[in-house]
Design a protein around this motif. Structure first.
Motif, short mmCIF file in Angstrom:
data_model
loop_
_atom_site.label_atom_id
_atom_site.label_comp_id
_atom_site.label_asym_id
_atom_site.label_seq_id
_atom_site.Cartn_x
_atom_site.Cartn_y
_atom_site.Cartn_z
N THR A 19 52.47 89.50 52.57
CA THR A 19 51.33 90.23 53.12
C THR A 19 50.07 89.94 52.33
N TYR A 20 50.18 89.80 51.01
CA TYR A 20 49.01 89.45 50.21
C TYR A 20 48.54 88.03 50.55
N ARG A 21 49.46 87.09 50.64
CA ARG A 21 49.11 85.70 50.93
C ARG A 21 48.32 85.59 52.23
N LYS A 22 48.74 86.33 53.24
CA LYS A 22 48.08 86.26 54.54
C LYS A 22 46.73 86.98 54.57
N GLN A 23 46.48 87.86 53.60
CA GLN A 23 45.25 88.65 53.63
C GLN A 23 44.36 88.46 52.41
N LYS A 24 44.71 87.55 51.53
CA LYS A 24 43.92 87.37 50.31
C LYS A 24 42.50 86.91 50.61
N HIS A 25 42.27 86.35 51.77
CA HIS A 25 40.92 85.93 52.14
C HIS A 25 39.95 87.12 52.14
N LEU A 26 40.45 88.33 52.37
CA LEU A 26 39.60 89.52 52.33
C LEU A 26 38.94 89.67 50.96
N VAL A 27 39.66 89.32 49.92
CA VAL A 27 39.14 89.42 48.55
C VAL A 27 38.32 88.18 48.21
N TYR A 28 38.88 87.00 48.47
CA TYR A 28 38.21 85.76 48.08
C TYR A 28 36.89 85.54 48.80
N PRO A 48 58.69 98.57 57.05
CA PRO A 48 58.68 97.36 57.88
C PRO A 48 57.46 96.50 57.54
N TYR A 49 57.57 95.21 57.82
CA TYR A 49 56.51 94.26 57.49
C TYR A 49 55.17 94.68 58.07
N ASP A 50 55.14 95.10 59.34
CA ASP A 50 53.87 95.47 59.98
C ASP A 50 53.18 96.60 59.25
N GLU A 51 53.94 97.58 58.81
CA GLU A 51 53.36 98.71 58.09
C GLU A 51 52.86 98.28 56.71
N LEU A 52 53.61 97.41 56.04
CA LEU A 52 53.16 96.89 54.75
C LEU A 52 51.87 96.09 54.91
N ALA A 53 51.77 95.32 55.98
CA ALA A 53 50.57 94.52 56.22
C ALA A 53 49.35 95.41 56.40
N VAL A 54 49.49 96.50 57.14
CA VAL A 54 48.38 97.43 57.34
C VAL A 54 47.97 98.07 56.01
N LYS A 55 48.95 98.49 55.24
CA LYS A 55 48.66 99.12 53.94
C LYS A 55 48.04 98.12 52.97
N MET A 56 48.49 96.87 52.99
CA MET A 56 47.91 95.85 52.12
C MET A 56 46.45 95.60 52.50
N GLU A 57 46.16 95.56 53.78
CA GLU A 57 44.78 95.36 54.23
C GLU A 57 43.89 96.51 53.74
N LYS A 58 44.38 97.74 53.86
CA LYS A 58 43.61 98.89 53.38
C LYS A 58 43.38 98.79 51.87
N LEU A 59 44.42 98.43 51.14
CA LEU A 59 44.32 98.31 49.68
C LEU A 59 43.30 97.25 49.28
N LEU A 60 43.38 96.08 49.89
CA LEU A 60 42.46 95.00 49.54
C LEU A 60 41.02 95.35 49.93
N ASN A 61 40.83 95.99 51.08
CA ASN A 61 39.49 96.41 51.47
C ASN A 61 38.94 97.47 50.51
#
Length: 69
Positions: A19-28, A48-61
């Motif tokens: 999830t981080y790999r797919k969303q690290k562009h938000l930080v970079y 589940p993966y989908d829920e982790l992805a949403v939470k990772m996006e919130k965290l990175l933002n």
């Protein structure tokens, strides 16, 4: 075979890395200064993966918002 604690922990780590790999562009894309940070999973249940992805996006933002203040 029942999933043991080690297998579950390793699966969670794999999902977090993915999830981080797919969303690290938000930080970079938003920050010019390099940062080192660590993400810890402290939940008891595996999400589940989908829920982790949403939470990772919130965290990175939230991280980007705090840095850019």
């Amino acid at each position: 075979r029942q999933m043991c604690i080690r297998d579950s922990r390793n699966r969670i780590k794999r999902l977090l890395r993915e999830t981080y790999r797919k969303q690290k562009h938000l930080v970079y894309d938003a920050i010019d200064i390099p940062y080192v940070f660590m993400i810890s999973y402290i939940g008891k249940e595996e999400l589940p993966y989908d829920e982790l992805a949403v939470k990772m996006e919130k965290l990175l933002n939230a991280f980007v918002d705090k840095i850019n203040r």
